[in-house]
Write a protein that holds these residues in place. Structure first.
Motif, short mmCIF file in Angstrom:
data_model
loop_
_atom_site.label_atom_id
_atom_site.label_comp_id
_atom_site.label_asym_id
_atom_site.label_seq_id
_atom_site.Cartn_x
_atom_site.Cartn_y
_atom_site.Cartn_z
N MET A 1 0.73 -1.17 0.14
CA MET A 1 0.07 -0.09 0.14
C MET A 1 1.00 1.28 -0.19
O MET A 1 0.58 2.21 -0.71
N LEU A 2 2.06 1.33 0.50
CA LEU A 2 2.76 2.35 0.68
C LEU A 2 3.86 2.23 -0.29
O LEU A 2 4.51 3.31 -0.69
N GLY A 3 3.90 1.23 -0.97
CA GLY A 3 5.13 1.09 -1.93
C GLY A 3 4.95 2.13 -3.07
O GLY A 3 6.06 2.82 -3.26
N PRO A 4 4.01 2.36 -3.72
CA PRO A 4 3.93 3.53 -4.86
C PRO A 4 4.26 4.77 -4.13
O PRO A 4 4.98 5.97 -4.47
N LEU A 5 4.04 5.26 -2.84
CA LEU A 5 3.82 6.36 -2.21
C LEU A 5 5.64 6.49 -1.94
O LEU A 5 6.22 7.70 -2.12
N ILE A 6 6.11 5.48 -1.46
CA ILE A 6 7.65 5.56 -1.30
C ILE A 6 8.67 5.79 -2.31
O ILE A 6 9.38 6.77 -2.31
N VAL A 7 8.36 4.98 -3.56
CA VAL A 7 8.65 5.07 -4.71
C VAL A 7 8.76 6.59 -5.32
O VAL A 7 9.99 7.08 -5.80
N ASN A 8 7.78 7.09 -5.20
CA ASN A 8 7.58 8.56 -5.87
C ASN A 8 8.27 9.27 -4.98
O ASN A 8 8.74 10.39 -5.33
N TRP A 9 8.01 9.20 -3.60
CA TRP A 9 8.74 10.12 -2.71
C TRP A 9 10.09 10.28 -3.03
O TRP A 9 10.89 11.16 -3.19
N ILE A 10 10.70 8.95 -3.11
CA ILE A 10 12.14 8.95 -3.39
C ILE A 10 12.74 9.46 -4.68
O ILE A 10 13.97 10.24 -4.95
N ALA A 11 11.64 9.07 -5.77
CA ALA A 11 11.95 9.41 -7.09
C ALA A 11 12.24 11.06 -7.04
O ALA A 11 13.03 11.54 -7.72
N ASP A 12 11.08 11.42 -6.43
CA ASP A 12 11.19 13.03 -6.45
C ASP A 12 12.41 13.68 -5.98
O ASP A 12 13.00 14.76 -6.21
N ARG A 13 12.86 13.17 -4.69
CA ARG A 13 14.12 13.55 -4.27
C ARG A 13 15.38 13.29 -4.94
O ARG A 13 16.40 14.27 -4.95
N GLN A 14 15.28 12.23 -5.64
CA GLN A 14 16.75 11.97 -6.49
C GLN A 14 16.50 13.16 -7.89
O GLN A 14 17.63 13.47 -8.02
N GLU A 15 15.11 13.22 -8.13
CA GLU A 15 15.23 14.29 -9.38
C GLU A 15 15.60 15.64 -8.75
O GLU A 15 16.53 16.17 -9.51
#
Length: 72
Positions: A1-15
């Motif tokens: 359930m939290l997987g997509p939120l974690i992935v998007n949050w980290i991808a935003d920080r990496q960007e």
């Protein structure tokens, strides 16, 4: 359930850090692998409940009451 939120949050920080393309998701991939390992280990540590903690079914409870001697 939290997987997509974690992935998007980290991808935003990496960007924000200047990364692009597939490198946005390397850290997310590692974290998801870690979470899967933790979930697997937690599942392996689960053991059956000892039978003495089971609640008897209604029929079994009646049979047990009939077998116990009545106190005077």
């Amino acid at each position: 359930m939290l997987g997509p939120l974690i992935v998007n949050w980290i991808a935003d920080r990496q960007e924000e850090a200047g990364r692009q393309g597939a490198s946005l998701y390397g850290l997310s991939f590692g974290i998801m692998i870690g979470l899967l390992v933790v979930g697997f280990l937690a599942n392996e540590f689960v053991r059956p409940v000892h039978p003495r903690h089971h609640v008897p079914a209604p029929r079994e409870a009646a049979d047990v009451r009939r077998q116990q001697p009545e106190s005077a």
